[in-house]
Design an enzyme around this catalytic site. Structure first.
Site, PDB file in Angstrom:
ATOM      1  N   HIS A  79       0.668  -1.092   0.022  1.00  0.00           N
ATOM      2  CA  HIS A  79       0.165  -0.061   0.029  1.00  0.00           C
ATOM      3  C   HIS A  79       0.888   1.430  -0.088  1.00  0.00           C
ATOM      4  O   HIS A  79       0.520   2.274  -0.137  1.00  0.00           O
ATOM      5  CB  HIS A  79      -0.907   0.018   1.147  1.00  0.00           C
ATOM      6  N   ASP A  86       3.357   9.357  -0.789  1.00  0.00           N
ATOM      7  CA  ASP A  86       2.636   8.607  -0.547  1.00  0.00           C
ATOM      8  C   ASP A  86       2.221   7.522  -1.645  1.00  0.00           C
ATOM      9  O   ASP A  86       2.381   7.664  -2.569  1.00  0.00           O
ATOM     10  CB  ASP A  86       1.090   9.382  -0.542  1.00  0.00           C
TER      11      ASP A  86
HETATM   12  C1  GDG Z   1      -2.079   3.770   3.211  1.00  0.00           C
HETATM   13  C2  GDG Z   1      -1.053   4.530   2.355  1.00  0.00           C
HETATM   14  C3  GDG Z   1      -2.725   4.476   0.447  1.00  0.00           C
HETATM   15  C4  GDG Z   1      -8.461  10.000   8.001  1.00  0.00           C
HETATM   16  N1  GDG Z   1      -8.850  11.069   8.821  1.00  0.00           N
HETATM   17  C5  GDG Z   1     -10.013  10.497   9.103  1.00  0.00           C
HETATM   18  C6  GDG Z   1     -10.245   9.605   8.392  1.00  0.00           C
HETATM   19  N2  GDG Z   1      -9.463   9.552   7.544  1.00  0.00           N
HETATM   20  C7  GDG Z   1      -9.202   8.414   6.345  1.00  0.00           C
HETATM   21  C8  GDG Z   1      -9.481   9.231   5.185  1.00  0.00           C
HETATM   22  C9  GDG Z   1      -8.936   7.899   4.169  1.00  0.00           C
HETATM   23  C10 GDG Z   1      -7.853   7.319   5.083  1.00  0.00           C
HETATM   24  O1  GDG Z   1      -8.123   7.628   6.489  1.00  0.00           O
HETATM   25  C11 GDG Z   1      -6.607   7.788   4.641  1.00  0.00           C
HETATM   26  O2  GDG Z   1      -6.062   6.826   3.552  1.00  0.00           O
HETATM   27  P1  GDG Z   1      -4.870   7.627   2.740  1.00  0.00           P
HETATM   28  O3  GDG Z   1      -4.735   6.848   1.419  1.00  0.00           O
HETATM   29  O4  GDG Z   1      -4.970   9.119   2.514  1.00  0.00           O
HETATM   30  O5  GDG Z   1      -3.533   7.214   3.778  1.00  0.00           O
HETATM   31  P2  GDG Z   1      -2.802   6.122   4.914  1.00  0.00           P
HETATM   32  O6  GDG Z   1      -3.788   6.129   6.031  1.00  0.00           O
HETATM   33  O7  GDG Z   1      -1.733   6.447   4.772  1.00  0.00           O
HETATM   34  O8  GDG Z   1      -3.003   4.689   3.943  1.00  0.00           O
HETATM   35  C12 GDG Z   1      -1.570   5.207   1.303  1.00  0.00           C
HETATM   36  C13 GDG Z   1      -3.779   3.549   1.359  1.00  0.00           C
HETATM   37  O9  GDG Z   1      -2.823   3.058   2.397  1.00  0.00           O
HETATM   38  C14 GDG Z   1      -4.549   2.455   0.663  1.00  0.00           C
HETATM   39  O10 GDG Z   1      -3.634   1.760   0.079  1.00  0.00           O
HETATM   40  O11 GDG Z   1      -3.794   5.187  -0.241  1.00  0.00           O
HETATM   41  O12 GDG Z   1      -1.001   5.888   0.277  1.00  0.00           O
HETATM   42  O13 GDG Z   1      -0.211   5.343   3.064  1.00  0.00           O
HETATM   43  O14 GDG Z   1      -9.983   7.138   3.637  1.00  0.00           O
HETATM   44  O15 GDG Z   1     -10.778   9.603   4.840  1.00  0.00           O
HETATM   45  N3  GDG Z   1     -11.626   8.758   8.494  1.00  0.00           N
HETATM   46  C15 GDG Z   1     -12.310   8.955   9.589  1.00  0.00           C
HETATM   47  N4  GDG Z   1     -12.238   9.956  10.354  1.00  0.00           N
HETATM   48  C16 GDG Z   1     -10.874  10.865  10.179  1.00  0.00           C
HETATM   49  O16 GDG Z   1     -10.930  11.412  11.008  1.00  0.00           O
HETATM   50  N5  GDG Z   1     -13.501   8.230   9.606  1.00  0.00           N
END
Ligand code: GDG
Length: 455
Positions: free
Chosen positions: A155, A357
């Site tokens: 990921h 990322d």
């Molecule tokens: C890893 C990789 C890759 C955030 N704050 C809240 C909340 N979130 C949710 C967001 C989004 C998720 O968390 C974060 O996803 P990301 O993709 O931006 O980043 P990582 O957590 O680092 O994820 C990344 C991912 O895996 C998938 O393969 O895209 O590159 O690092 O959905 O909305 N959700 C809630 N409250 C919050 O305050 N409910």
């Protein structure tokens, strides 16, 4: 068809309200609705006498969770996974804290995962292993005679070869990946960097470490339709209404990130500070909301990052705030997905400026949540995997804080027809490359990737 056996560091949260479950559970929802499945992982327990494996149902899926001892947690999770692989793969070599004994524990905990898998594995099951915590799993299972099809998906980014080589055990880690039938990355460029390290072609079939296996890029997505509908519904809900009321006539800028070194939060706040410095006409008229729930708060350098951000946000508000205007609302707290969707929809600008990322799903959620008649502008780091897909976004180099400031100014003054055109381009991509499409594409490639193990 046999079962799908998903193995990830954490199992999905029990009894989560619909729409509140975490990333991977959302991404796999379609596949898991169609197929018998088993999902194995750590249940979050850390204790001297850790929970033995226990099982519960999540609709058609049997979920098996187990605990870790404090020593396992320290070496495997906090240590090698999050103080070595995570910072290294995000190009933060200065944050890497390598200890040989942590790598030993990392492998031992993977043996533990393997034992739980083996006890439950049927001959026609397909295994899908997720992320950097579990790289050695296939090698352990193969050594124990497991011949099932096994896929791996990373990921996070795969770094440039020279960066990866700074890992003292780089060869052993890469060799472990050669035991999968398919190693999937988020983007073609991560795939290319892995192939470059192996000194092979870009695949799909590669030969390395005396084995033949497949590699490829599989960009992950979101459930776009569901997220868009949720945003439209939630816009008039309680949280949306409260935000709208408190924002008033000001223009909203939003960021949503786990409080993590990879997300580039200090640069982003400095960029916003420069924007305010260069654009006094916007003072009092713009409102930046940064949601940054604390993550990995037990790790010392995450606590240091939090302190740094506390200082930066305090100084920014101290310098620019008026008695009736707080330029930056900075919140170390999570919100329900529904509320986030409503917040994104109100924002004129979505700031997604990670230093690195794998993909970044916030960028895709921001696009999905917009109002068709008045969409916001996505400001996106060129080092997020999502940058390869979202050509309508304003791209920035997150190391250039003035570029972030300029992009904020450009987004705020962008004419409506340009905003609509850029947003439509990105929406089309996000509607095509959904979470369901990602899982289907990956699993189809895994089913097709049965390659006889080279001698
Ligand atoms: C890893 C990789 C890759 C955030 N704050 C809240 C909340 N979130 C949710 C967001 C989004 C998720 O968390 C974060 O996803 P990301 O993709 O931006 O980043 P990582 O957590 O680092 O994820 C990344 C991912 O895996 C998938 O393969 O895209 O590159 O690092 O959905 O909305 N959700 C809630 N409250 C919050 O305050 N409910």
């Amino acid at each position: 068809m046999g079962r799908l056996v998903v193995v990830s560091n954490r199992i999905p949260v029990a009894n989560a309200r619909v729409g509140a479950t975490g990333g991977l559970a959302v991404a796999l929802a379609d596949v898991l609705a169609r197929r018998e499945a088993l999902w194995i992982g750590w249940n979050g327990d850390v204790s001297e006498e850790p929970d033995p494996p226990s099982s519960r149902r999540m609709r058609r899926t049997e979920v098996v969770g187990f605990g870790l001892t404090p020593a396992m947690h320290a070496g495997f999770y906090t240590g090698f996974s999050n103080a070595v692989l995570w910072p290294l793969f995000h190009y933060r070599l200065g944050l890497v804290e390598y200890r040989r004994e942590d790598y030993t524990t990392y492998n031992e905990v993977n043996e533990r995962f393997a034992a739980v898998v083996r006890e439950r594995l049927a001959p026609d099951d397909t295994l899908w292993i997720h992320d950097y915590h579990l790289i050695p799993l296939a090698r352990i299972l193969r050594r124990q005679g497991v011949t099932n099809r096994i896929g791996f998906f990373l990921h996070i980014p795969w770094p440039a070869a020279e960066v990866f080589r700074s890992l003292p055990v780089h060869r052993d880690v890469a060799e472990a990946l050669a035991h999968y039938d398919l190693v999937g990355f988020q983007t073609a460029s991560h795939t290319h960097q892995f192939a470059d390290y192996l000194r092979t072609g870009d695949g799909p079939t590669v030969d390395a470490f005396g084995r033949r296996f497949e590699i490829g890029g599989f960009p992950i997505g979101i459930d776009t339709q569901q997220f868009a509908e949720m945003a439209a519904r939630a816009a008039g809900g309680e949280a949306g209404a409260r935000l709208a009321e408190s924002t008033g006539t000001r223009t909203l800028v939003i960021g949503v990130d786990r409080l993590d070194h990879s997300k580039g939060l200090p640069n982003r706040i400095a960029g916003y500070g420069n924007f305010l410095a260069h654009n006094p006409g916007w003072h009092g008229k713009v409102q930046y909301l940064q949601i940054a729930p604390v993550s990995r708060g037990e790790v010392a350098n995450y606590r240091a990052l939090r302190r740094e951000l506390d200082g930066m946000t305090g100084r920014l508000n101290g310098k620019y705030a008026e008695f009736d205007w707080t330029p930056l609302r900075y919140l170390n707290r999570g919100y329900p997905r529904k509320a986030l969707a409503a917040f994104y929809r109100q924002a004129r600008i979505g700031l997604v400026t990670p230093l690195r990322d794998g993909m970044n799903l916030v960028a895709k959620e921001f696009v999905a949540a917009q109002h068709a008649a008045d969409p916001g502008v996505l400001v996106l780091s060129e080092f997020a995997g999502a940058a390869d897909e979202l050509s309508g976004a304003l791209k920035v180099n997150p190391h250039d804080v003035d570029a972030i400031a300029d992009a904020i100014a450009q987004g705020l003054s962008m004419p409506l027809d340009e905003r609509i055109a850029r947003w439509k381009t990105d929406l089309a991509t996000v509607e095509t490359n959904t979470a369901g499409a990602w899982a289907n594409r990956y699993l189809a490639a895994l089913e097709a990737a049965r390659i006889p193990i080279a001698a």
